[in-house]
Design an enzyme around this catalytic site. Sequence first.
Site, mmCIF file in Angstrom:
data_model
loop_
_atom_site.group_PDB
_atom_site.id
_atom_site.type_symbol
_atom_site.label_atom_id
_atom_site.label_comp_id
_atom_site.label_asym_id
_atom_site.label_seq_id
_atom_site.Cartn_x
_atom_site.Cartn_y
_atom_site.Cartn_z
ATOM 1 N N GLN A 1 0.833 -1.199 0.000
ATOM 2 C CA GLN A 1 0.000 0.000 0.000
ATOM 3 C C GLN A 1 0.874 1.259 0.000
ATOM 4 O OE1 GLN A 1 -3.256 -0.307 -0.195
ATOM 5 N NE2 GLN A 1 -3.743 1.852 -0.141
ATOM 6 N N ILE A 2 1.920 1.241 0.789
ATOM 7 C CA ILE A 2 2.823 2.389 0.872
ATOM 8 C C ILE A 2 3.543 2.613 -0.455
ATOM 9 C CG2 ILE A 2 4.971 3.203 1.926
ATOM 10 C CD1 ILE A 2 3.938 1.841 4.549
ATOM 11 N N GLY B 1 2.512 1.720 -3.353
ATOM 12 C CA GLY B 1 1.576 1.959 -4.445
ATOM 13 C C GLY B 1 1.832 1.007 -5.602
ATOM 14 N N GLY B 2 1.790 1.509 -6.807
ATOM 15 C CA GLY B 2 1.995 0.686 -7.997
ATOM 16 C C GLY B 2 3.353 0.021 -8.035
ATOM 17 N N GLU C 1 1.820 -25.580 3.131
ATOM 18 C CA GLU C 1 1.922 -26.316 4.397
ATOM 19 C C GLU C 1 0.656 -26.226 5.230
ATOM 20 O OE1 GLU C 1 4.790 -27.958 5.700
ATOM 21 O OE2 GLU C 1 5.854 -27.676 3.830
ATOM 22 N N THR D 1 -3.403 -24.409 4.880
ATOM 23 C CA THR D 1 -3.928 -23.052 4.827
ATOM 24 C C THR D 1 -4.177 -22.513 6.232
ATOM 25 O OG1 THR D 1 -6.224 -23.762 4.761
ATOM 26 C CG2 THR D 1 -5.083 -23.583 2.645
ATOM 27 N N SER D 2 -4.348 -21.217 6.311
ATOM 28 C CA SER D 2 -4.647 -20.602 7.608
ATOM 29 C C SER D 2 -5.939 -21.165 8.180
ATOM 30 C CB SER D 2 -4.747 -19.080 7.449
ATOM 31 O OG SER D 2 -3.486 -18.547 7.134
ATOM 32 N N GLU D 3 -6.897 -21.475 7.313
ATOM 33 C CA GLU D 3 -8.157 -22.052 7.787
ATOM 34 C C GLU D 3 -7.927 -23.434 8.406
ATOM 35 O OE1 GLU D 3 -11.964 -22.043 8.904
ATOM 36 O OE2 GLU D 3 -10.912 -20.379 7.965
#
Length: 85
Positions: A38-39, A41-42, A65, A67-69
Amino acid sequence: YYAAAARLLAGEPFKKEAAIAKLAASNAAMDNARDATQIFGGYGFMNEYAVGRFYRDAKILEVGEGTSEVQRMLIARALGLPPSA
């Protein structure tokens, strides 16, 4: 991961601690990579900048390894919580 490593070295079960460590690390990596992108940008999506690679690497931590779920399900099971619907 210290708790997981200590339990491993002591010959004790360590799946819950390892899952917690992986989930916390992958969440922190994604949050930081997202903020950096975000900082920048493109430029954050261009291969010439390391930020793009950091974002891709962090995303792999969420998927590879287990998923987070899956990590959340392992933690819930270890805590004796019912499976979520």
